[in-house]
Every structure is written in structure tokens, then in C-alpha cells.
Design a protein around this motif. Structure first.
Motif, PDB file in Angstrom:
ATOM      1  N   GLU A 105       0.833  -1.213   0.000  1.00 21.68           N
ATOM      2  CA  GLU A 105       0.000   0.000   0.000  1.00 21.68           C
ATOM      3  C   GLU A 105       0.861   1.254   0.000  1.00 21.68           C
ATOM      4  N   PHE A 106       1.915   1.228   0.785  1.00 19.82           N
ATOM      5  CA  PHE A 106       2.852   2.352   0.847  1.00 19.82           C
ATOM      6  C   PHE A 106       3.517   2.588  -0.508  1.00 19.82           C
ATOM      7  N   LEU A 107       4.021   1.529  -1.127  1.00 20.06           N
ATOM      8  CA  LEU A 107       4.713   1.676  -2.410  1.00 20.06           C
ATOM      9  C   LEU A 107       3.768   2.157  -3.508  1.00 20.06           C
ATOM     10  N   ILE A 108       2.556   1.582  -3.549  1.00 19.64           N
ATOM     11  CA  ILE A 108       1.576   1.992  -4.564  1.00 19.64           C
ATOM     12  C   ILE A 108       1.219   3.468  -4.381  1.00 19.64           C
ATOM     13  N   ALA A 109       0.960   3.863  -3.142  1.00 23.01           N
ATOM     14  CA  ALA A 109       0.601   5.258  -2.873  1.00 23.01           C
ATOM     15  C   ALA A 109       1.729   6.205  -3.262  1.00 23.01           C
ATOM     16  N   ASP A 110       2.944   5.809  -2.962  1.00 25.05           N
ATOM     17  CA  ASP A 110       4.090   6.694  -3.189  1.00 25.05           C
ATOM     18  C   ASP A 110       4.341   6.953  -4.673  1.00 25.05           C
ATOM     19  N   MET A 111       4.031   5.988  -5.531  1.00 23.19           N
ATOM     20  CA  MET A 111       4.353   6.133  -6.950  1.00 23.19           C
ATOM     21  C   MET A 111       3.173   6.593  -7.788  1.00 23.19           C
ATOM     22  N   SER A 112       2.027   6.822  -7.167  1.00 25.23           N
ATOM     23  CA  SER A 112       0.793   7.022  -7.934  1.00 25.23           C
ATOM     24  C   SER A 112       0.330   8.474  -7.968  1.00 25.23           C
ATOM     25  N   SER A 113      -0.596   8.737  -8.878  1.00 25.68           N
ATOM     26  CA  SER A 113      -1.240  10.041  -8.970  1.00 25.68           C
ATOM     27  C   SER A 113      -2.167  10.229  -7.768  1.00 25.68           C
ATOM     28  N   LYS A 114      -2.715  11.426  -7.634  1.00 30.47           N
ATOM     29  CA  LYS A 114      -3.429  11.797  -6.405  1.00 30.47           C
ATOM     30  C   LYS A 114      -4.554  10.841  -6.041  1.00 30.47           C
ATOM     31  N   LYS A 115      -5.390  10.452  -7.004  1.00 30.63           N
ATOM     32  CA  LYS A 115      -6.555   9.621  -6.698  1.00 30.63           C
ATOM     33  C   LYS A 115      -6.141   8.264  -6.133  1.00 30.63           C
ATOM     34  N   VAL A 116      -5.181   7.612  -6.789  1.00 34.22           N
ATOM     35  CA  VAL A 116      -4.718   6.298  -6.327  1.00 34.22           C
ATOM     36  C   VAL A 116      -3.899   6.450  -5.047  1.00 34.22           C
ATOM     37  N   LYS A 117      -3.101   7.501  -4.971  1.00 30.72           N
ATOM     38  CA  LYS A 117      -2.318   7.771  -3.759  1.00 30.72           C
ATOM     39  C   LYS A 117      -3.234   7.895  -2.547  1.00 30.72           C
ATOM     40  N   LYS A 118      -4.329   8.623  -2.742  1.00 27.65           N
ATOM     41  CA  LYS A 118      -5.288   8.831  -1.647  1.00 27.65           C
ATOM     42  C   LYS A 118      -5.925   7.511  -1.226  1.00 27.65           C
ATOM     43  N   LYS A 119      -6.287   6.679  -2.198  1.00 29.76           N
ATOM     44  CA  LYS A 119      -6.931   5.395  -1.895  1.00 29.76           C
ATOM     45  C   LYS A 119      -6.020   4.487  -1.088  1.00 29.76           C
ATOM     46  N   TYR A 120      -4.782   4.305  -1.544  1.00 32.15           N
ATOM     47  CA  TYR A 120      -3.909   3.323  -0.890  1.00 32.15           C
ATOM     48  C   TYR A 120      -3.288   3.849   0.395  1.00 32.15           C
ATOM     49  N   SER A 121      -3.070   5.145   0.492  1.00 30.42           N
ATOM     50  CA  SER A 121      -2.599   5.679   1.776  1.00 30.42           C
ATOM     51  C   SER A 121      -3.709   5.562   2.816  1.00 30.42           C
ATOM     52  N   ARG A 122      -4.983   5.716   2.372  1.00 27.59           N
ATOM     53  CA  ARG A 122      -6.112   5.545   3.295  1.00 27.59           C
ATOM     54  C   ARG A 122      -6.223   4.099   3.758  1.00 27.59           C
ATOM     55  N   LEU A 123      -6.076   3.146   2.831  1.00 26.92           N
ATOM     56  CA  LEU A 123      -6.114   1.732   3.210  1.00 26.92           C
ATOM     57  C   LEU A 123      -5.059   1.435   4.275  1.00 26.92           C
TER      58      LEU A 123
END
Length: 231
Positions: free
Chosen positions: A60-78
Motif C-alpha cells: 500500500e505504501f509503495l503503490i501510494a508513493d508512486m501514484s497520482s493523487k486519486k490512487v495515492k489517496k486510496k492506498y494511503s487511506r487503506l
């Protein structure tokens, strides 16, 4: 006691999962990381496995860190939503605190209304990680990245970031394995980025060379190298 980085007690499967995740992160293969995250999440259902939970949050951390705002927000929230259940488990690993710190920091970037509270939680989580294990290379790397990516009013400090990133590299050098090498590559990239921001282009180039020697396909490092060549 299991550890994400640099312990003789790490089991083979766990190391391979973490290394694979980092390799995908370096080339920004979001689809592969999301697919693995889903696979791990399916395994967790109906089970209480701290090791598996650590791997899921790491993705979740890695996905959030490399992603655009919408995906970053989703995975950092998870990732941050796992906090309460994790802390209720009692003794947890220092790296979990470091990952939570990174996720709260990413959440603060994407949610204006929670920027202050999540920024504060990010700082508290990494301090707890270092309190538990100050000689863990991953914890020091997360601390260094957080210190230079946060603005000064939120506690950011580039000189302190350099100290922690250099410590992460020094600790990793004592372990002759791929996982430690990847920590060196990532920490070196961030040192290169700090030097670039400070217009210390020769120093930036040296750190980038080190990073790309270890991970030639590291996309962020390659992009910064291209940007550096234009200066």
C-alpha cells in the motif's frame, strides 16, 4: 523477531516478496503491485498474521508513493485505516511504524483537511519506529525521506534528512544482499534529489550514478539523470 530489512531471522518467502515489490516500485509497475496487494489481502481474510499484514501495508505504501493523487489517496487511506487494529495487537515491529509514518505522510499530501493531523501522526510514527530500532536501515530511510519531503513549517529539514539517508546507506552496506542494495539505491536517489534541489549538481550526479549502478531501470533516478543533463 522478524524484520523487513537486514535480519538473519528474515524468512526466504518474505524477503522475496519485499524484494519483488521494490523491484516493481523502481520501474513503477503499478499494475503488478496492485495485483500482488490483492493476492496478499485475499490470503489475510480470516487470518491474523502480522507478517502478512506487514507485506500488505508495504505494498500500500509503495503503490501510494508512486501514484497520482486519486490512487495515492486510496492506498494511503487503506494503510492508515489499519492503524487502530495494528496498535491493539500489542508489540509490533518497528518497520510497521515506519510504513504507517510514510502512509500518514502521503495521506497528508492528498487530503487538505487532514494535512495537519496526519502530518503530526507521521512524525510520531517514525519516532516510535526509531525508538524501537534506531539501527534499522529501512526506518532511517523513511525518516530521511519524510524529513526532506515535508515543508519546513511541518517539521521538514533537509540537513537532517541527509543525515538519516546516509545512515540508511551505511547500515545497508554491512549486508551483502539484494534487499539492502535496493535500500542503498533508493536512499541514494533521494540524496541525489536533495542535492539537485540545492543546485549541487556534481554531488547529485554522483549519488545518481550509485543508484543506477544498483538499479539501472530505476525510473525516478533515470528521469532525474535526464533532467540533470540539461543543467
Amino acid at each position: 523477531r522478524l524484520s523487513l530489512v537486514g535480519s538473519e531471522m528474515c524468512i526466504r518467502d518474505r524477503n522475496e516478496t519485499v524484494i519483488s515489490a521494490l523491484e516493481y516500485y523502481l520501474i513503477e509497475n503499478q499494475d503488478a503491485l496492485i495485483a500482488k496487494h490483492q493476492e496478499l489481502s485475499n490470503q489475510l481474510k480470516g487470518q491474523d498474521q502480522k507478517q502478512l499484514q506487514l507485506e500488505i501495508m508495504f505494498h500500500e505504501f509503495l503503490i501510494a508513493d508512486m501514484s497520482s493523487k486519486k490512487v495515492k489517496k486510496k492506498y494511503s487511506r487503506l494503510c492508515t485505516e489499519s492503524t487502530k487494529s495494528i496498535l491493539e495487537q500489542g508489540e509490533i515491529e518497528s518497520e510497521l511504524y515506519a510504513i504507517l509514518s510514510a502512509c500518514f505522510g502521503l495521506s497528508a499530501e492528498t487530503n487538505l483537511f487532514r494535512a495537519a493531523s496526519h502530518g503530526t501522526k507521521s512524525g510520531k510514527m517514525i519516532e516510535k519506529a526509531l525508538e524501537l530500532d534506531s539501527d534499522n536501515s529501512f526506518n532511517n530511510m523513511v525518516k530521511g525521506i519524510g524529513d526532506y519531503t515535508r515543508p519546513a513549517f511541518a517539521g521538514g529539514n533537509k540537513s537532517r534528512a541527509i543525515t538519516y539517508l546516509k545512515k540508511a546507506i551505511g547500515l545497508s552496506k554491512s549486508n551483502n544482499d539484494r534487499l539492502s542494495s535496493l535500500v542503498i539505491a533508493i536512499a541514494s536517489f533521494h540524496l541525489a534529489n536533495i542535492a539537485f534541489q540545492q543546485r549541487e549538481f556534481d554531488i547529485s550526479s554522483q549519488y545518481l550514478d550509485r543508484s543506477l549502478e544498483i538499479a539501472p531501470t530505476y525510473k525516478k533516478a533515470k528521469n532525474l539523470k535526464a533532467q540533470l543533463s540539461r543543467n
